[in-house]
Design a protein around this motif. Structure first.
Motif, PDB file in Angstrom:
ATOM      1  N   VAL A 123       0.844  -1.208   0.000  1.00 15.14           N
ATOM      2  CA  VAL A 123       0.000   0.000   0.000  1.00 15.14           C
ATOM      3  C   VAL A 123       0.877   1.255   0.000  1.00 15.14           C
ATOM      4  N   ARG A 124       1.887   1.265   0.872  1.00 14.73           N
ATOM      5  CA  ARG A 124       2.806   2.424   0.940  1.00 14.73           C
ATOM      6  C   ARG A 124       3.577   2.595  -0.375  1.00 14.73           C
ATOM      7  N   ILE A 125       3.900   1.462  -1.020  1.00 10.44           N
ATOM      8  CA  ILE A 125       4.620   1.554  -2.301  1.00 10.44           C
ATOM      9  C   ILE A 125       3.734   2.270  -3.315  1.00 10.44           C
ATOM     10  N   ARG A 126       2.458   1.910  -3.356  1.00 12.13           N
ATOM     11  CA  ARG A 126       1.565   2.555  -4.339  1.00 12.13           C
ATOM     12  C   ARG A 126       1.425   4.056  -4.066  1.00 12.13           C
ATOM     13  N   GLU A 127       1.437   4.409  -2.763  1.00 12.93           N
ATOM     14  CA  GLU A 127       1.335   5.841  -2.428  1.00 12.93           C
ATOM     15  C   GLU A 127       2.602   6.590  -2.847  1.00 12.93           C
ATOM     16  N   ARG A 128       3.756   6.005  -2.517  1.00 10.39           N
ATOM     17  CA  ARG A 128       5.010   6.748  -2.732  1.00 10.39           C
ATOM     18  C   ARG A 128       5.539   6.631  -4.155  1.00 10.39           C
ATOM     19  N   TYR A 129       5.300   5.469  -4.774  1.00 10.27           N
ATOM     20  CA  TYR A 129       5.792   5.235  -6.141  1.00 10.27           C
ATOM     21  C   TYR A 129       4.626   4.828  -7.041  1.00 10.27           C
ATOM     22  N   PRO A 130       3.701   5.751  -7.324  1.00 12.50           N
ATOM     23  CA  PRO A 130       2.500   5.370  -8.090  1.00 12.50           C
ATOM     24  C   PRO A 130       2.808   4.894  -9.505  1.00 12.50           C
ATOM     25  N   LEU A 131       4.006   5.179 -10.011  1.00  8.45           N
ATOM     26  CA  LEU A 131       4.325   4.766 -11.391  1.00  8.45           C
ATOM     27  C   LEU A 131       4.701   3.290 -11.491  1.00  8.45           C
ATOM     28  N   LEU A 132       5.035   2.673 -10.356  1.00  3.78           N
ATOM     29  CA  LEU A 132       5.512   1.284 -10.427  1.00  3.78           C
ATOM     30  C   LEU A 132       4.327   0.357 -10.687  1.00  3.78           C
ATOM     31  N   GLY A 133       4.382  -0.344 -11.816  1.00  4.61           N
ATOM     32  CA  GLY A 133       3.224  -1.087 -12.262  1.00  4.61           C
ATOM     33  C   GLY A 133       3.142  -2.506 -11.752  1.00  4.61           C
ATOM     34  N   HIS A 134       4.260  -3.064 -11.332  1.00  3.76           N
ATOM     35  CA  HIS A 134       4.259  -4.492 -11.051  1.00  3.76           C
ATOM     36  C   HIS A 134       3.736  -4.795  -9.647  1.00  3.76           C
ATOM     37  N   GLN A 135       3.345  -6.055  -9.437  1.00  6.90           N
ATOM     38  CA  GLN A 135       2.854  -6.508  -8.137  1.00  6.90           C
ATOM     39  C   GLN A 135       4.031  -6.707  -7.191  1.00  6.90           C
ATOM     40  N   SER A 230      16.900   7.133 -21.571  1.00  4.23           N
ATOM     41  CA  SER A 230      15.788   7.539 -22.448  1.00  4.23           C
ATOM     42  C   SER A 230      15.916   9.021 -22.807  1.00  4.23           C
ATOM     43  N   GLU A 231      15.103   9.415 -23.750  1.00  3.86           N
ATOM     44  CA  GLU A 231      14.956  10.855 -24.018  1.00  3.86           C
ATOM     45  C   GLU A 231      14.380  11.521 -22.756  1.00  3.86           C
ATOM     46  N   PRO A 232      14.498  12.853 -22.631  1.00  2.00           N
ATOM     47  CA  PRO A 232      13.913  13.518 -21.464  1.00  2.00           C
ATOM     48  C   PRO A 232      12.396  13.435 -21.504  1.00  2.00           C
ATOM     49  N   ILE A 233      11.801  13.073 -20.375  1.00  2.46           N
ATOM     50  CA  ILE A 233      10.340  12.968 -20.290  1.00  2.46           C
ATOM     51  C   ILE A 233       9.907  13.637 -18.980  1.00  2.46           C
ATOM     52  N   PRO A 234       8.632  13.910 -18.786  1.00  5.69           N
ATOM     53  CA  PRO A 234       8.229  14.624 -17.561  1.00  5.69           C
ATOM     54  C   PRO A 234       8.798  13.955 -16.306  1.00  5.69           C
ATOM     55  N   TYR A 235       9.281  14.792 -15.398  1.00  9.02           N
ATOM     56  CA  TYR A 235       9.968  14.276 -14.198  1.00  9.02           C
ATOM     57  C   TYR A 235       8.937  13.749 -13.206  1.00  9.02           C
ATOM     58  N   ARG A 236       8.857  12.409 -13.102  1.00  7.68           N
ATOM     59  CA  ARG A 236       7.844  11.818 -12.226  1.00  7.68           C
ATOM     60  C   ARG A 236       8.384  10.709 -11.334  1.00  7.68           C
ATOM     61  N   LEU A 237       9.601  10.271 -11.587  1.00  6.16           N
ATOM     62  CA  LEU A 237      10.142   9.146 -10.804  1.00  6.16           C
ATOM     63  C   LEU A 237      11.274   9.689  -9.930  1.00  6.16           C
ATOM     64  N   ARG A 238      10.970   9.924  -8.670  1.00  9.03           N
ATOM     65  CA  ARG A 238      11.964  10.540  -7.790  1.00  9.03           C
ATOM     66  C   ARG A 238      12.690   9.456  -6.998  1.00  9.03           C
ATOM     67  N   LEU A 291      10.027  -1.694 -18.686  1.00  6.56           N
ATOM     68  CA  LEU A 291       8.625  -1.475 -19.075  1.00  6.56           C
ATOM     69  C   LEU A 291       7.658  -2.223 -18.153  1.00  6.56           C
ATOM     70  N   ASP A 292       8.071  -3.412 -17.685  1.00  2.00           N
ATOM     71  CA  ASP A 292       7.240  -4.150 -16.719  1.00  2.00           C
ATOM     72  C   ASP A 292       7.112  -3.366 -15.423  1.00  2.00           C
ATOM     73  N   LEU A 293       8.232  -2.777 -15.004  1.00  2.00           N
ATOM     74  CA  LEU A 293       8.248  -2.086 -13.710  1.00  2.00           C
ATOM     75  C   LEU A 293       7.598  -0.707 -13.798  1.00  2.00           C
ATOM     76  N   VAL A 294       7.879  -0.001 -14.904  1.00  2.00           N
ATOM     77  CA  VAL A 294       7.367   1.371 -15.051  1.00  2.00           C
ATOM     78  C   VAL A 294       6.663   1.488 -16.414  1.00  2.00           C
ATOM     79  N   PRO A 295       5.426   1.013 -16.526  1.00  2.00           N
ATOM     80  CA  PRO A 295       4.735   1.003 -17.829  1.00  2.00           C
ATOM     81  C   PRO A 295       4.621   2.404 -18.441  1.00  2.00           C
ATOM     82  N   PHE A 296       4.678   3.425 -17.613  1.00  2.00           N
ATOM     83  CA  PHE A 296       4.631   4.815 -18.053  1.00  2.00           C
ATOM     84  C   PHE A 296       5.696   5.125 -19.132  1.00  2.00           C
ATOM     85  N   LEU A 297       6.774   4.311 -19.159  1.00  2.00           N
ATOM     86  CA  LEU A 297       7.879   4.587 -20.115  1.00  2.00           C
ATOM     87  C   LEU A 297       7.539   4.178 -21.552  1.00  2.00           C
TER      88      LEU A 297
END
Ligand SMILES: Cc1cc2nc3c(=O)[nH]c(=O)nc-3n(C[C@H](O)[C@H](O)[C@H](O)COP(=O)(O)OP(=O)(O)OC[C@H]3O[C@@H](n4cnc5c(N)ncnc54)[C@H](O)[C@@H]3O)c2cc1C
Length: 390
Positions: A123-135, A230-238, A291-297
């Motif tokens: 639950v905390r992972i989803r709050e802090r790292y919402p981009l991480l797609g995997h279980q 990667s190319e520069p993309i919006p900064y979302r993964l801190r 891509l599995d971990l961060v589908p946003f990419l």
């Protein structure tokens, strides 16, 4: 006629280990020369992922890593530039219950060292790292860990070391080291001769050859971690995420400018050519894990991939120890893919060993004698290291 230079301490290798040692030594007014066959920070120290983590370290590396952190925290004060160092956290996570048990064990061990790692639930992972797609089943966040820019760190350290009085010579390869009985005699590929009381072997992936040429034979290996950006993309993964998804490993971070870096590898090493080559299939594999971990990419482009040459010991721990064969020879090599963070801690440790005869760092796990082969052969002082320095 050959020029002869005299110094007290001669360091072979201008990576982060050699240059940090030079800085600490020069700050204490020691007479020190660094010989670097290429340019400072041009090998592993300048091409790495830039991860500055204590998270997940072996117990035997904790003391060294904690000392290194003191340098990284004050880098601007030390070298006049922050070298993009930021403490955005290092999160080690997993999709495997068995791996989670290992992570939890590490958290308990780290608390013995006064550290405060935080265990995150799904639950905390989803709050802090919402981009991480995997279980993910959980993980450990070391909020005080971070990253820095390897392209900047060693050149700025070298500038500070020179300012403090260190003599750092680039494009100067060591081709021969011997101990005459009184002192070291070191020859370079541009016809110079150096005489010194101490020699520090900080030659990275080439250090095993130098050690062997002086009689300290150790079973060293080489590795080539492979990086992708990667190319520069919006900064979302801190912060850094380091993960194990079903035995597939990856570390990933985004820099504030937007580029996403990730890596694992391996690439292919050619030690004589002093190069590491990218293996395309491994780059595709790590991209798939990303891509599995961060589908946003998914929609973004990869713009570059590279690798670097690194020395590795069989137990993945460095050697930081006096030679058992040659008086005044100090080895500091074999950082096994995680020595960028440790570099400054190793530098201060080297300076203490040479100037004080002891160190505040616990280096008991880094003895050269832990490899039986180190004690076996007869000393061969004076052998050429030409093969290690084209
Ligand atoms: C792709 C990659 C990613 C990595 N990611 C991380 C990370 O995220 N975090 C982390 O902590 N670590 C990381 N590492 C590991 C880290 O970069 C290394 O452990 C560290 O830089 C080793 O520093 P060094 O000074 O021992 O070696 P090097 O940087 O290799 O320096 C040794 C120097 O010695 C010189 N030399 C060798 N022989 C001679 C000679 N005969 N005469 C003169 N000079 C000589 C070489 O030219 C070289 O410049 C990574 C490594 C790679 C390759």
């Amino acid at each position: 006629m050959m020029q002869v230079h005299r110094t007290n301490i001669l360091i072979i290798g201008g990576g982060i280990v050699g240059v940090a040692a030079a800085w600490y030594l020069a700050e204490r007014a020691a007479k020190v020369v660094v010989l670097e066959k290429d340019t400072v920070g041009s090998k592993a120290s300048g091409v790495n992922f830039g991860g500055l983590r204590i998270n997940g370290r072996e117990r035997s590396e904790m003391s060294l890593s904690i000392r290194a952190r003191e340098f990284w925290r004050r880098i601007r004060e030390h070298v006049g530039h922050d070298c993009d160092v930021e403490f955005t956290g290092h999160f080690e996570t997993t999709a495997e219950e068995a791996k989670m048990a290992v992570i939890e064990k590490w958290v308990h061990m780290a608390r013995d060292f006064g550290l405060e790692p935080e265990l995150l639930s799904p639950v905390r992972i989803r709050e802090r790292y919402p981009l991480l797609g995997h279980q993910l089943v959980g993980g450990c966040l070391m909020a005080e860990d971070g990253s820095g820019n390897p392209r900047l760190a060693v050149p700025y350290l070298a500038r500070a070391a020179r300012k403090a009085g260190a003599d750092i010579r680039e494009h100067t390869g060591v081709i021969h080291v011997e101990h005459t009985g009184q002192e070291f005699r070191v020859l370079t590929n541009d016809g110079q001769e150096f005489r010194s009381q101490f020699v520090v072997n900080a030659a990275g992936a080439w250090a095993g050859k130098i050690a062997a040429s002086l009689g300290d034979v150790v079973p060293w290996l080489t590795i080539a971690p492979q990086m992708v950006v990667s190319e520069p993309i919006p900064y979302r993964l801190r912060g850094i995420v380091d993960c194990d998804i079903g035995g597939r490993y990856l570390y990933i971070r985004q820099i504030p400018r937007g580029n996403v870096l990730f890596g694992r590898g391996p690439g292919r090493v050619d030690l004589e050519a002093e190069r590491a080559f990218v293996i395309p299939q491994n780059y595709f594999n790590s991209s798939n894990i990303a891509l599995d971990l961060v589908p946003f990419l998914q929609p973004y482009h990869i713009i570059r991939t590279w690798s670097g040459v690194e020395g590795k010991m069989p137990d993945a721990l460095p050697v930081i120890d006096w030679s058992p064969q040659v008086p005044g020879l100090l080895h500091a090599f074999g950082f096994s893919g995680h020595g960028f963070q440790l570099g400054p801690g190793t530098g201060i440790t080297i300076s203490e060993l040479i100037l004080d005869g002891r160190t505040a760092t616990d280096i008991s796990g880094f003895s050269i004698g832990r490899f039986k082969a180190a004690q076996a052969p007869a000393p061969q002082t004076g052998a050429s290291v030409a093969a290690a320095s084209s």
